[in-house]
Design a protein around this motif. Structure first.
Motif, PDB file in Angstrom:
ATOM      1  N   GLU A   3       0.826  -1.209   0.000  1.00  0.00           N
ATOM      2  CA  GLU A   3       0.000   0.000   0.000  1.00  0.00           C
ATOM      3  C   GLU A   3       0.862   1.262   0.000  1.00  0.00           C
ATOM      4  OE1 GLU A   3      -4.012   1.675   2.230  1.00  0.00           O
ATOM      5  OE2 GLU A   3      -2.681   0.286   3.277  1.00  0.00           O
ATOM      6  N   VAL A   4       1.898   1.292   0.840  1.00  0.00           N
ATOM      7  CA  VAL A   4       2.754   2.472   0.897  1.00  0.00           C
ATOM      8  C   VAL A   4       3.526   2.624  -0.409  1.00  0.00           C
ATOM      9  CG1 VAL A   4       4.700   1.259   1.996  1.00  0.00           C
ATOM     10  CG2 VAL A   4       4.493   3.729   2.238  1.00  0.00           C
ATOM     11  N   SER A   8       3.056   5.907  -2.629  1.00  0.00           N
ATOM     12  CA  SER A   8       4.208   6.774  -2.876  1.00  0.00           C
ATOM     13  C   SER A   8       4.483   6.925  -4.366  1.00  0.00           C
ATOM     14  CB  SER A   8       5.447   6.240  -2.154  1.00  0.00           C
ATOM     15  OG  SER A   8       5.792   4.952  -2.613  1.00  0.00           O
ATOM     16  N   GLY A 121       5.211   8.516   3.554  1.00  0.00           N
ATOM     17  CA  GLY A 121       5.661   7.306   4.233  1.00  0.00           C
ATOM     18  C   GLY A 121       5.266   7.262   5.691  1.00  0.00           C
ATOM     19  N   SER A 123       2.836   8.816   7.105  1.00  0.00           N
ATOM     20  CA  SER A 123       1.381   8.721   7.218  1.00  0.00           C
ATOM     21  C   SER A 123       0.901   7.281   7.082  1.00  0.00           C
ATOM     22  CB  SER A 123       0.717   9.591   6.142  1.00  0.00           C
ATOM     23  OG  SER A 123       1.091  10.940   6.290  1.00  0.00           O
ATOM     24  N   TYR A 124       1.549   6.514   6.223  1.00  0.00           N
ATOM     25  CA  TYR A 124       1.176   5.106   6.085  1.00  0.00           C
ATOM     26  C   TYR A 124       1.578   4.293   7.313  1.00  0.00           C
ATOM     27  CZ  TYR A 124      -0.496   5.207   1.278  1.00  0.00           C
ATOM     28  OH  TYR A 124      -1.237   5.441   0.145  1.00  0.00           O
ATOM     29  N   GLY A 132      -2.679   7.490   5.409  1.00  0.00           N
ATOM     30  CA  GLY A 132      -1.687   7.380   4.346  1.00  0.00           C
ATOM     31  C   GLY A 132      -2.262   7.735   2.990  1.00  0.00           C
ATOM     32  N   ASN A 133      -3.423   7.173   2.673  1.00  0.00           N
ATOM     33  CA  ASN A 133      -4.049   7.475   1.383  1.00  0.00           C
ATOM     34  C   ASN A 133      -4.428   8.943   1.280  1.00  0.00           C
ATOM     35  OD1 ASN A 133      -3.898   4.798   0.493  1.00  0.00           O
ATOM     36  ND2 ASN A 133      -5.865   4.265   1.399  1.00  0.00           N
ATOM     37  N   ALA A 136      -1.167  10.947   0.759  1.00  0.00           N
ATOM     38  CA  ALA A 136      -0.645  10.660  -0.581  1.00  0.00           C
ATOM     39  C   ALA A 136      -1.449  11.409  -1.635  1.00  0.00           C
ATOM     40  CB  ALA A 136      -0.686   9.151  -0.846  1.00  0.00           C
ATOM     41  N   SER A 179       9.715   8.356   0.786  1.00  0.00           N
ATOM     42  CA  SER A 179       8.486   7.797   1.353  1.00  0.00           C
ATOM     43  C   SER A 179       8.762   6.454   2.025  1.00  0.00           C
ATOM     44  CB  SER A 179       7.432   7.631   0.263  1.00  0.00           C
ATOM     45  OG  SER A 179       6.268   7.012   0.769  1.00  0.00           O
ATOM     46  N   TYR A 183       8.533   5.530   6.018  1.00  0.00           N
ATOM     47  CA  TYR A 183       7.680   4.415   6.455  1.00  0.00           C
ATOM     48  C   TYR A 183       8.459   3.429   7.321  1.00  0.00           C
ATOM     49  CZ  TYR A 183       4.821   0.207   6.174  1.00  0.00           C
ATOM     50  OH  TYR A 183       4.096  -0.926   6.483  1.00  0.00           O
ATOM     51  N   SER A 187       7.882   2.726  11.255  1.00  0.00           N
ATOM     52  CA  SER A 187       7.292   1.402  11.484  1.00  0.00           C
ATOM     53  C   SER A 187       8.091   0.610  12.508  1.00  0.00           C
ATOM     54  CB  SER A 187       7.222   0.613  10.175  1.00  0.00           C
ATOM     55  OG  SER A 187       6.288   1.188   9.294  1.00  0.00           O
TER      56      SER A 187
END
Length: 243
Positions: A3-4, A8, A121, A123-124, A132-133, A136, A179, A183, A187
């Motif tokens: 998804e990321v 990105s 990154g 945000s995800y 994240g979406n 982005a 990004s 992430y 993470s």
């Protein structure tokens, strides 16, 4: 992870999507339209920062990590801008040679894309679903007119349209790398999440007030640009409520 990566890439390639318009609009896109596009995207980014990144930062860590993150974002952008020469896209009429001016423009846009990629990154990595979406999309929306402006500038410097499109697209590619970096950092180190979200917000707010708003007000289009800015805010609020 997928998804990321997708977010990105789409966000970064929005620069090229905007530049693609150079093939069709180079003779018809007025300065007023460009100013209004900049103001609209400033509104989109403002709403994304204030209603997405900052609330998520507060939820994750509270006020002080949020405040520290915003300040770090602003300071980082300030230091980068002071150390890398910057020329405004539309309001500079100096006699700098083509090669130097073009490189300064490309360096400045690439510089601004670094924190934008980090914003996506980080945000995800947030636990808030959909952030994240949302970011982005906001960054991608900002990248499109940016890519168009870079391509327009290169066209005025006697570079052919295809090369202008290719160079403008490349300026956004760095967002994919930054990004993924943002992430992975947030993470694997959980306590960095509120700082990272606020850092992204601070960087975006700096770009909004230092770059996008002045650019949109530089040639007598203040009133319509103000309306476009408000419409941009409302548009992003609508998307937040919708999704």
């Amino acid at each position: 992870m997928s998804e990321v990566l997708i977010g990105s890439v789409l966000s970064a390639l929005s620069t090229g999507l905007g530049a693609l318009l150079i093939l069709f609009l180079q003779d018809s896109l007025t300065h007023k339209v460009r100013d209004n596009l900049l103001a609209f995207t400033a509104g989109v980014m403002m709403a994304a920062s204030m209603l997405g990144l900052i609330p998520d930062s507060l939820d994750s860590g509270g006020f002080f990590p949020m405040a520290i993150g915003i300040c770090l974002g602003v300071v980082s952008l300030t230091l980068l801008e002071k150390n890398i020469p910057h020329i405004d896209l539309d309001h500079t009429k100096t006699g700098i040679k083509f090669d130097e001016k073009a490189m300064l423009i490309i360096a400045a846009i690439t510089l601004h894309n670094i924190p934008e990629g980090l914003s996506v990154g980080v945000s995800y990595a947030s636990e808030s679903e959909g952030t994240g979406n949302l970011i982005a999309f906001a960054i991608g929306f900002q990248n499109a007119p940016e890519g168009l402006l870079v391509a327009l500038f290169l066209m005025t410097q006697k570079i052919n349209k295809w090369k202008s499109f290719f160079i403008a697209t490349l300026t956004g590619a760095i967002e994919i790398v930054t990004s993924l970096l943002g992430y992975y950092l947030t993470s694997f180190v959980d306590f960095l999440v509120p700082y990272g979200l606020a850092f992204a917000a601070g960087a975006m707010l700096f770009i909004i007030y230092k770059e996008l708003i002045p650019e949109s007000h530089g040639d007598g289009n203040e009133r319509t640009s103000t309306y476009s800015f408000i419409l941009g805010i409302l548009f992003m609020i609508f998307l937040i409520e919708l999704f």
